[in-house]
Every structure is written in structure tokens, then in C-alpha cells.
Write a protein that holds these residues in place. Structure first.
Motif, PDB file in Angstrom:
ATOM      1  N   VAL A 163      27.089 -24.613  34.348  1.00  0.00           N
ATOM      2  CA  VAL A 163      26.918 -26.201  34.489  1.00  0.00           C
ATOM      3  C   VAL A 163      28.270 -26.773  33.878  1.00  0.00           C
ATOM      4  N   THR A 164      28.253 -26.667  32.680  1.00  0.00           N
ATOM      5  CA  THR A 164      29.182 -27.443  31.623  1.00  0.00           C
ATOM      6  C   THR A 164      30.467 -26.603  31.814  1.00  0.00           C
ATOM      7  N   GLY A 165      30.583 -25.391  32.072  1.00  0.00           N
ATOM      8  CA  GLY A 165      31.793 -24.706  31.952  1.00  0.00           C
ATOM      9  C   GLY A 165      32.638 -24.946  33.245  1.00  0.00           C
ATOM     10  N   ALA A 166      33.910 -24.383  33.188  1.00  0.00           N
ATOM     11  CA  ALA A 166      34.678 -24.519  34.416  1.00  0.00           C
ATOM     12  C   ALA A 166      33.831 -24.017  35.746  1.00  0.00           C
ATOM     13  N   GLN A 167      34.112 -24.643  36.808  1.00  0.00           N
ATOM     14  CA  GLN A 167      33.467 -24.108  37.957  1.00  0.00           C
ATOM     15  C   GLN A 167      34.345 -23.042  38.878  1.00  0.00           C
ATOM     16  N   THR A 168      35.820 -23.201  38.756  1.00  0.00           N
ATOM     17  CA  THR A 168      36.487 -22.215  39.563  1.00  0.00           C
ATOM     18  C   THR A 168      36.751 -21.059  38.499  1.00  0.00           C
ATOM     19  N   ASN A 169      36.962 -20.058  39.245  1.00  0.00           N
ATOM     20  CA  ASN A 169      37.293 -18.652  38.682  1.00  0.00           C
ATOM     21  C   ASN A 169      38.509 -18.519  37.619  1.00  0.00           C
TER      22      ASN A 169
ATOM     23  N   GLY B 126      39.653 -21.477  36.385  1.00  0.00           N
ATOM     24  CA  GLY B 126      39.335 -22.287  35.355  1.00  0.00           C
ATOM     25  C   GLY B 126      38.521 -21.757  34.113  1.00  0.00           C
ATOM     26  N   LYS B 127      37.683 -20.788  34.837  1.00  0.00           N
ATOM     27  CA  LYS B 127      36.714 -19.950  33.967  1.00  0.00           C
ATOM     28  C   LYS B 127      37.679 -19.206  32.764  1.00  0.00           C
ATOM     29  N   TRP B 128      38.708 -18.430  33.373  1.00  0.00           N
ATOM     30  CA  TRP B 128      39.483 -17.816  32.301  1.00  0.00           C
ATOM     31  C   TRP B 128      40.145 -18.591  31.434  1.00  0.00           C
ATOM     32  N   ILE B 129      40.629 -19.834  32.125  1.00  0.00           N
ATOM     33  CA  ILE B 129      41.557 -20.640  31.032  1.00  0.00           C
ATOM     34  C   ILE B 129      40.467 -21.367  30.069  1.00  0.00           C
ATOM     35  N   CYS B 130      39.119 -21.676  30.602  1.00  0.00           N
ATOM     36  CA  CYS B 130      38.615 -22.326  29.435  1.00  0.00           C
ATOM     37  C   CYS B 130      38.107 -21.515  28.544  1.00  0.00           C
ATOM     38  N   GLY B 131      37.707 -20.164  28.854  1.00  0.00           N
ATOM     39  CA  GLY B 131      37.129 -19.328  27.964  1.00  0.00           C
ATOM     40  C   GLY B 131      37.960 -19.079  26.699  1.00  0.00           C
ATOM     41  N   PHE B 132      39.103 -18.727  27.559  1.00  0.00           N
ATOM     42  CA  PHE B 132      40.328 -18.648  26.385  1.00  0.00           C
ATOM     43  C   PHE B 132      40.657 -19.436  25.483  1.00  0.00           C
ATOM     44  N   LEU B 133      40.579 -20.827  25.875  1.00  0.00           N
ATOM     45  CA  LEU B 133      40.768 -21.887  25.196  1.00  0.00           C
ATOM     46  C   LEU B 133      39.701 -22.066  24.065  1.00  0.00           C
ATOM     47  N   VAL B 134      38.409 -21.873  24.368  1.00  0.00           N
ATOM     48  CA  VAL B 134      37.219 -21.886  23.491  1.00  0.00           C
ATOM     49  C   VAL B 134      37.587 -20.814  22.361  1.00  0.00           C
ATOM     50  N   GLY B 135      37.894 -19.790  22.751  1.00  0.00           N
ATOM     51  CA  GLY B 135      38.045 -18.763  21.661  1.00  0.00           C
ATOM     52  C   GLY B 135      39.084 -18.882  20.807  1.00  0.00           C
TER      53      GLY B 135
ATOM     54  N   LEU C 294      38.662 -31.264  33.841  1.00  0.00           N
ATOM     55  CA  LEU C 294      40.246 -31.689  34.046  1.00  0.00           C
ATOM     56  C   LEU C 294      40.904 -30.327  34.683  1.00  0.00           C
ATOM     57  N   ILE C 295      40.463 -29.232  33.906  1.00  0.00           N
ATOM     58  CA  ILE C 295      41.153 -27.904  34.263  1.00  0.00           C
ATOM     59  C   ILE C 295      40.840 -27.731  35.771  1.00  0.00           C
ATOM     60  N   ASP C 296      39.510 -27.812  36.076  1.00  0.00           N
ATOM     61  CA  ASP C 296      38.987 -27.351  37.256  1.00  0.00           C
ATOM     62  C   ASP C 296      40.030 -28.247  38.345  1.00  0.00           C
ATOM     63  N   HIS C 297      39.995 -29.506  37.958  1.00  0.00           N
ATOM     64  CA  HIS C 297      40.810 -30.324  38.699  1.00  0.00           C
ATOM     65  C   HIS C 297      42.245 -29.818  39.079  1.00  0.00           C
ATOM     66  N   CYS C 298      42.840 -29.311  38.097  1.00  0.00           N
ATOM     67  CA  CYS C 298      44.115 -28.786  38.143  1.00  0.00           C
ATOM     68  C   CYS C 298      44.037 -27.760  39.078  1.00  0.00           C
ATOM     69  N   VAL C 299      43.191 -26.822  38.935  1.00  0.00           N
ATOM     70  CA  VAL C 299      43.105 -25.311  39.743  1.00  0.00           C
ATOM     71  C   VAL C 299      42.898 -25.761  41.187  1.00  0.00           C
ATOM     72  N   VAL C 300      41.922 -26.881  41.431  1.00  0.00           N
ATOM     73  CA  VAL C 300      41.782 -27.191  42.918  1.00  0.00           C
ATOM     74  C   VAL C 300      43.108 -27.963  43.321  1.00  0.00           C
TER      75      VAL C 300
ATOM     76  N   ASP D 261      29.280 -20.168  40.907  1.00  0.00           N
ATOM     77  CA  ASP D 261      30.092 -19.080  41.299  1.00  0.00           C
ATOM     78  C   ASP D 261      29.518 -18.112  42.198  1.00  0.00           C
ATOM     79  N   ILE D 262      28.474 -18.418  42.838  1.00  0.00           N
ATOM     80  CA  ILE D 262      27.992 -17.361  43.632  1.00  0.00           C
ATOM     81  C   ILE D 262      28.195 -17.882  45.118  1.00  0.00           C
ATOM     82  N   TYR D 263      28.717 -19.124  45.488  1.00  0.00           N
ATOM     83  CA  TYR D 263      29.067 -19.353  46.788  1.00  0.00           C
ATOM     84  C   TYR D 263      30.587 -18.572  46.961  1.00  0.00           C
ATOM     85  N   GLY D 264      31.440 -18.663  46.144  1.00  0.00           N
ATOM     86  CA  GLY D 264      32.696 -18.202  46.395  1.00  0.00           C
ATOM     87  C   GLY D 264      32.626 -16.602  46.751  1.00  0.00           C
ATOM     88  N   LYS D 265      31.593 -16.048  46.194  1.00  0.00           N
ATOM     89  CA  LYS D 265      31.430 -14.311  46.661  1.00  0.00           C
ATOM     90  C   LYS D 265      31.210 -13.980  48.123  1.00  0.00           C
TER      91      LYS D 265
END
Lengths: 362, 451
Positions: A295-301, A303-312, A342-348, B383-387
Motif C-alpha cells: 500500500v505505502t510502497g511504490a505501485q508500479t514495478n 517504481g518498486k525497483w527505484i523506491c527499494g534501491f533508494l530506501v537501502g 511521485l516516483i509512480d507518477h513519473c513512471v506512469v 501488483d497482482i493485476y498487472g500479472k
């Protein structure tokens, strides 16, 4: 049929909780218990006639299962009753508020707090006074979640908000010396992260201590082994997305390695091998259970890569370069929760631009 | 031009009750009904009155906004009722059909000898125009417009899909004529998407005058929407037409024989179907005509015209919809499983996710029922919908834009490229049990209002 008695009982008392019944005002509570005991009997009416058997209860309970190794490790370290008291306070306050909010809004009780409530006691020091914990849980549920509309709508990870509340509200209880397991009760010791200033030399804990959790710190973050078990459950079942988890580790290692290369001397904190950071403090726990929050992380795939990397990366940067905060995971995750939209916004937006460009070329 | 499309995201739902390849029944007489709700946004004017006798190919109702678009009777018989909506437009025309063979005849020529407007005219007069649908929105095509291209999917990938190779066996000439007719309607060519799985086994790759593509992957690979998205995605202002393969054959038959002939093989499928097989019938058939295929031992049944994901629950007295070429029979869900969500194994339940271990059993088919299997919640597992959604679109963002009623955002995020069937799998897997097809349907209605 298993639970046949309960089923009959729930069906018998149902009329009291429906419109016009005596306890109509407790309808959400009834609904919560009813669907807890047995799968709802609702049938599909619009759209797809068959539905997958996965629901949010299953998703949440799987995450709770994944957290159990950490819970067990915490019990072994700190004693069952000490940990249990934290859990009792968390769940009584948190679930009480969740039920109350659902009732006021006339909605069903969401399962989100099962996971939040499971996490909160694991990310605070065992010495936290119970009244403080109660306040923090109330803060997390009311301001962190319900103010935004409940599970699925919140911007920040509610469990981390509870910790942030304690961290900024009662800093003396949250940082610095904490109770050391195994030693006599009143003795306290510095966490590994506080010993970092002098580099590897001053770190008194061995790798195996770090891995098995034989170190002071928050209740559940110490035992990396238990966290790995949890990660295994999450990844095998697909309850958590692997992208954020892996990229978070990658981000931490990247910054750690750069720091290693830039270290002026072996005594410097920068010289601590990058992979030590994965074992210390709340990094592993955060990377497995909180960066992956759908829910609180990035929604797009992407975005997930970017967000995760930045958190670390940010977490380790705070550890190494910020004298005020020995641990950076909480702040890094909350920060990236803030920026995830914001990251999701850019990806979308790149998808939207692709679509626009396509229509222009034709 | 020809492309090989590999679809990775998607899901073949392992449902029992696939139709065996034989024709169990030919339905020629009985009550039939034709409903305007089969066509999105249609407001129709009745062309017949109660008690009239109709013959095959005679108009039953016509589109009020575009009177040239008419809807014909696929059989001879007597009109028993004309039901109207509150605004006076037709809701349903019901006839009792008999076995007589009278039909409205048209003079037909080779499609190559006719110009485009003559072909359009003939398709309209012959009642075959409703077979042609347009994207965006999945509505009946506008005869005044020239489409960019026409898409035909040579296979269906929906759960328990009818086998077109069987259903259209021996009709290659009709298909070729149909393709030739459609070829005159567009300058962009006809895209025919063939399944890789059965590429050698199918006759359809013998069809000439088409751009052939091969498609590999799970459902929704057979959905024309996905194929369009991969081959020539729709931009704002563009129009692409789509025709179901069975309708291509019907168009071909019309141009060969000179009369309206919508009879086709329809698959009777589903876990609660007795001897799942094929029935030869026309659209509008009453489903009680195939009652002997309902497995009454299984308790209350749900009879669906169409597939399990997008079909309509019409009931046992319901009627086959215009575009459907399958019927699915399911058992209504009964009883409430205790602690179902917490049971570790639950091998009898299928889940796309690995949160239930049923996938460890290997390829295995399941009898599914109509239980929702959970309670409605907000979007959580985003993330499940995109799959299961193999388009270059961010589904959750699109759904949320629709919920917010933001037309500009919907347009930017690709509302023109989807119809309900494309997101049906998203709805199936949704752990929050959100009615996603309904959301997309609202979005399309919203966009159509604007036009």
C-alpha cells in the motif's frame, strides 16, 4: 463439519445485528467475527462469475505467519511474557480503535491491523513503557491510517509511524543504551550501530551474534535468521513483491561498497564491510517486511525497483554520515513512502507520454 | 507485417467441463428472444408488432439513432411479445419459431465486383452489420466511418473456450468470402491472429487476403483487445473494427447464399454441464432447450450465456446473447467453509497466487462455484493485476482514474484500448473482490457521454 456449532451460533444471533435488531450498532463487529469464523457466503452477481479463492484475510495471515519466526526469536531472547505484554497492549488498543472506526463508518473491519499490530512490538525496544506503546499505536491507527480512509488508503506505513512517534516523542527511550539480553536486568549496552563510530575495531559483536540476534536492539529486528525465514515465506507465497526487497538490499550494498572504497582509515565507520549493514539494526526487518508494503510502497514495478534501491541507499547513508541518528532505516522508509507517489507518477507519466508520442507519429 | 506475439502475463483458469467435440443437439424450434441489452448503448425502435409473422432475415428492431442498422430474426415464427423500456424503446422481442425455411433473399455478387458503399449497404440491409464492432468501447461499428483496420481472432482463450476449428469445420470457403467482404471495408487490411499452440492443426492459416499473426500465451491472448494493443494500439480518434470468427463465416454465408443465416455451433460447457458438447442453434435460443445438459444433481445451477468471466447470468429460462458462442453452467456456491482463509492446504480451491498450495499439485482442473471467496476491500495488493493484464497500460492507475471520474486521466491512461473482457482476469484474481469490469464499464459510459 468443523466449527458447525460456531456457525449455528453465529447464524442464530445474526438477526440481532442486522437492521432493526437490538445490536444493530455492533454490525461491523458481528461481520468481522462472522467472516473470521467462516468464508462469507456471498455469491458473485456482476462481472466474473467465479473468483479466485485468495482474499485479504489470507494475504494478511500469510504475512503474520512470516512474522512468527521473529516473534519466536523475540520470545526466546526477551522472555515470552515480556513480549506478550507488548502484543496485548498493541492489539487491545489497535483492534479496539479499528473496530470503533469501522462501526462509526458503518463499514467492515479491515484485516490490515493484523499485520501492523504484529509488526509494531517487534520494532520498538523491549523497555518501552506500555503506556507509551499504547499512545503510539493509537497515533498510528488514527493519524496514520483512519484519517486517510483506512487500510489501502494510507500514505505511510502505520507500524513505522508508531515507531516514529516514539522516536521523536520520547527519544531518550528509543535510542542510546538499551537493555541487553543475557545480562543482569538493569544492565544496558550499546547497540552495534552505536559502536560503529570506531569502525570494525570497536564493534564488539561477531557476525554470528548479528546473524542469530544475540545483540541489543528492537524486539524483533535482531535475529537475521528469523527474518530470512520470514522473507522465504513471503517470497515463496508471493505475498510480498520481490522487487522492492532485492533492490533495497542492492541499494544498501552499493552505498556500503562506495563507503568502503572511500574509507580514510580502517578505524573509520566507513570501513565496516558493506554486508555487515545487512545484519545490523533494523535493516533486514525493514527490507523484508516494510519496504515491501503493497500500500505505502511504490505501485508500479519500475517504481518498486527505484523506491527499494533508494530506501537501502538512504538508510546506510544516514547510518554512516548522520551523527544524530545511528539507524536510518525507519527514516529512509518513511521518506520513500512519502515520495513513492511521485516516483509512480513519473513512471506512469512515461507510459502516458509513450501513448501521446504514438498518436502523433501516426 | 506479420508478427509473432508472445504473451507472458495472463492466466488459463483450470476449470472443468470442456466441451467434447461432437454436436449433441440441433435446436430449430421453440421460444426465442432478442434483447437490445446485448448491444452496448443501443436504443431501438420495434419493426414488428405482437402477433406478426416473421421470416428469417426480417428486421425485428432498428437503431433509433442510426436507422440503417437493423437487427433481424434468425428464424421464422410468430412474434409473441414486444417488451419496452420506460422510455418506450424496445427491450426485448420474443418469437415462437417454427421449422419453416422461408427467408428474405438478397441479390449478391462477388465481393470483388462490388464497391465499398454497396457492400456496407448490403450488410446493413441484410442485418449483418451488428456483427461488426468497433474499438474503442466495443459498440456496433459506425457505417459512416472508415476503420484503420479490422481485427479477427482465430481462436478464443477464455475458460472452456469453444474450439473454432471444430465449430467452423468445413466452412473455410464461407470464411474466405467473409474475409473478402471485410477486406473491402478498410484500407488497413485484416489482421488475423492465429494460436501458436495449434498453428499446424488449424485450417485458418489457409485464409488469403489477411495479415497473419501468431499469438502464444495464456488467456487473454485470444482477446482481440490484447492483440490490437500489441499490433496496432488504438490512439485517440482512431477506430478499429473487430469481428468474431463465427460472424465472419455468417457474413460469408450471406454473400454466398443471399440470406441471413446466423446458425452456428455453440459450446455447452462448465463443471455443472452434463455431457459438455456442442449445440447447433441461432442466437436468441432459449436455454431451457438444452435442459437435458444441466446436471441437476449438483444443486442450484447458474446458467451463463457466454464465458465464466464476462458472460451474463441469464437463468435457465434465459436466452443466448447475440455475440456469445458458448454457454457455461456452474454450480451456485453453497455453505460457508469454516476458517477457509486460514487453512494451510485447501487443495480443492484454485488460486492464481501461490498463497494457496494448490499449484503444487501440477496441472489439475477444478470445479469452481460462484462464491466470492472473501469480502470487499480497498485496493491493497496492487501488483497482482498487472500479472494477468498483458497490455502496455497501468491497470490500477486506470481503474482509479475511472473511480475518480477524471476523463482526461482515463484518456491518458488508455481507456480507449480496453473493454470489460480485457480486465476480466483482473477481476477474477482481485483479492479485494472489487468489481473491476463494472468500473471499466462505467468509464466507457463516461467517455461515450462526452462524444
Amino acid at each position: 463439519m468443523k466449527g458447525g456449532g460456531i456457525r449455528r451460533f453465529m447464524d442464530n444471533i445474526r438477526p440481532h445485528f442486522e437492521k432493526g435488531g437490538k445490536y444493530q450498532w455492533l454490525h461491523s463487529t458481528y461481520e468481522a467475527f462472522d467472516t473470521f469464523f467462516s468464508v462469507p457466503g456471498t455469491l458473485t452477481c456482476k462481472g466474473s462469475h467465479i473468483r479466485d479463492c485468495l482474499d485479504l484475510k489470507r494475504l494478511m495471515i500469510t504475512v503474520v505467519f512470516a512474522l512468527l519466526p521473529c516473534f519466536v526469536a523475540a520470545c526466546i531472547h526477551y522472555g515470552f511474557f515480556k513480549v506478550l505484554s507488548l502484543y496485548l497492549v498493541t492489539f487491545i488498543v489497535g483492534l479496539g480503535l479499528e473496530f470503533a472506526f469501522a462501526q462509526i463508518r458503518g463499514k467492515e473491519v479491515s484485516e490490515g491491523f493484523l499485520v501492523t499490530g504484529m509488526i509494531i512490538p517487534l520494532i520498538i525496544p523491549i523497555t518501552t513503557p506500555l503506556w507509551m506503546l499504547a499512545l503510539a499505536v493509537a497515533f498510528a491507527v488514527i493519524i496514520g491510517k483512519e484519517a486517510f480512509g483506512g487500510t489501502g488508503m494510507n500514505i505511510w506505513n502505520p507500524a513505522l509511524l508508531a515507531r516514529a512517534f516514539l522516536f521523536f516523542g520520547y527519544p531518550s527511550h528509543m535510542t542510546g543504551n538499551v537493555w541487553v539480553p543475557g545480562a543482569a536486568d538493569a544492565v544496558s549496552g550499546a547497540t552495534p550501530l552505536m559502536q560503529l563510530d570506531g569502525g570494525l575495531e570497536t564493534l564488539r559483536y561477531s557476525v554470528s551474534d548479528l546473524f542469530w540476534g544475540n545483540i541489543p536492539g528492537s524486539v524483533g529486528e535482531g535475529c537475521t535468521f528469523a527474518i530470512l525465514l520470514g522473507a522465504f515465506i513471503l517470497l515463496v507465497t508471493g505475498a510480498a513483491n520481490y522487487r522492492a526487497m532485492f533492490s533495497c538490499v542492492l541499494g544498501a550494498l552499493t552505498v556500503g561498497l562506495i563507503a568502503n572504497l572511500a574509507a580514510p582509515s580502517p578505524e573509520s565507520a566507513l570501513a565496516v564491510p558493506a554486508w555487515y549493514h545487512l545484519l545490523m539494526g533494523g535493516f533486514a526487518f525493514g527490507a523484508v517486511f516494510m519496504v515491501t508494503d503493497p500500500v505505502t510502497g511504490a505501485q508500479t514495478n519500475t517504481g518498486k525497483w527505484i523506491c527499494g534501491f533508494l530506501v537501502g541507499a538512504i538508510a546506510i547513508m544516514i547510518r554512516l554520515f548522520s551523527p544524530a541518528y545511528p539507524e536510518g532505516m525507519m527514516i529512509a522508509i518513511l521518506l520513500m513512502n512519502t515520495f513513492a507517489p511521485l516516483i509512480d507518477h513519473c513512471v506512469v507519466a512515461s507510459n502516458i507520454n509513450r501513448r501521446l508520442a504514438r498518436s502523433k507519429t501516426v | 507485417m506479420s508478427e509473432h506475439i508472445r504473451i507472458k502475463k495472463g492466466l488459463d483458469i483450470p476449470l472443468t467441463g470442456e466441451a467434447q467435440l461432437y454436436v449433441a443437439k440441433r435446436v430449430t424450434t421453440g421460444t426465442m428472444a432478442f434483447r437490445t441489452s446485448d448491444f452496448r448503448g443501443l436504443k431501438a425502435k420495434a419493426e414488428v408488432a405482437e402477433g406478426d409473422r416473421v421470416i428469417t432475415g426480417q428486421p425485428l428492431f432498428s437503431d433509433i439513432r442510426r436507422p440503417r442498422v437493423i437487427f433481424c430474426s434468425p428464424a421464422c415464427g410468430e412474434v409473441t411479445s414486444v417488451t419496452r423500456k420506460e422510455d418506450g424503446s424496445v427491450e426485448e422481442v420474443r418469437i415462437v419459431s417454427d421449422a419453416s425455411k422461408e427467408h428474405v433473399s438478397f441479390e449478391v455478387r462477388k465481393p470483388s465486383a462490388m464497391d465499398r458503399s454497396a457492400i456496407v449497404d448490403l450488410l446493413l440491409k441484410g442485418g449483418l452489420w451488428p456483427c461488426i464492432r468497433q474499438r474503442p468501447f466495443g459498440i456496433i461499428a459506425d457505417p459512416e466511418r472508415m476503420p484503420n483496420s479490422i481485427f479477427v481472432s482465430a481462436f478464443s482463450s477464455v475458460p472452456l473456450a469453444p474450439d473454432y476449428d471444430f465449430a467452423l469445420a468445413g466452412q473455410l470457403d464461407d470464411l474466405q468470402t467473409g474475409i473478402d467482404v471485410l477486406g473491402r471495408l478498410t484500407r488497413g487490411g485484416i489482421h488475423l491472429c492465429l494460436p501458436v499452440r495449434n498453428f499446424a492443426g488449424t485450417d485458418f492459416h489457409k485464409l488469403k487476403g489477411v495479415i497473419q499473426h501468431s499469438v502464444y500465451g495464456p488467456h487473454p491472448a485470444g482477446n482481440v483487445g490484447v492483440q490490437i494493443n500489441r499490433i496496432s494500439p488504438i490512439n485517440k480518434g482512431e477506430v478499429i473494427w473487430t469481428v468474431n470468427l463465427q460472424h465472419v463465416a455468417a457474413i460469408g454465408r450471406f454473400f454466398t447464399n443471399g440470406y441471413y443465416d446466423m446458425r452456428r455451433l455453440v459450446a455447452m460447457t462448465g463443471p455443472a454441464a452434463l455431457n459438455p458438447s456442442y449445440v447447433e442453434c441461432a442466437p436468441g435460443m432459449c436455454l431451457s432447450d438444452i435442459e437435458d445438459h444441466f446436471d441437476h444433481w449438483q444443486g442450484t445451477l447458474r446458467i451463463i450465456s457466454g464465458d465464466v468471466l464476462t458472460g451474463s447470468n441469464v437463468g435457465r429460462e434465459g436466452f443466448l446473447r447475440f455475440y456469445d458462442d458458448m454457454i457455461t453452467i456452474l454450480q451456485e456456491g453453497e455453505g460457508r467453509e469454516s476458517f477457509g482463509w486460514i487453512k494451510p492446504l485447501r487443495f480443492n480451491k484454485f488460486s492464481f497466487s501461490h498463497l494457496y498450495p494448490a499449484h503444487l499439485l501440477g496441472p489439475h482442473k477444478f470445479e469452481m462455484d460462484t462464491l466470492v471467496n472473501g469480502s470487499v476491500r480497498a485496493f491493497v495488493m496492487n501488483d497482482i493485476y498487472g500479472k494477468v493484464f498483458p497490455m502496455d497500460i497501468y491497470p490500477v492507475e486506470l481503474f482509479k482514474a475511472i473511480l475518480a471520474g477524471d476523463r482526461e486521466k482515463m484518456e491518458q491512461l488508455g481507456i480507449y484500448e480496453v473493454v470489460e473482457e480485457d480486465v476480466a482476469l483482473c477481476e477474477y484474481v482481485c483479492p479485494s473482490k472489487i468489481e473491476i469490469q463494472e468500473i471499466v464499464s462505467k468509464g466507457i459510459d463516461l467517455m461515450m457521454e462526452e462524444e
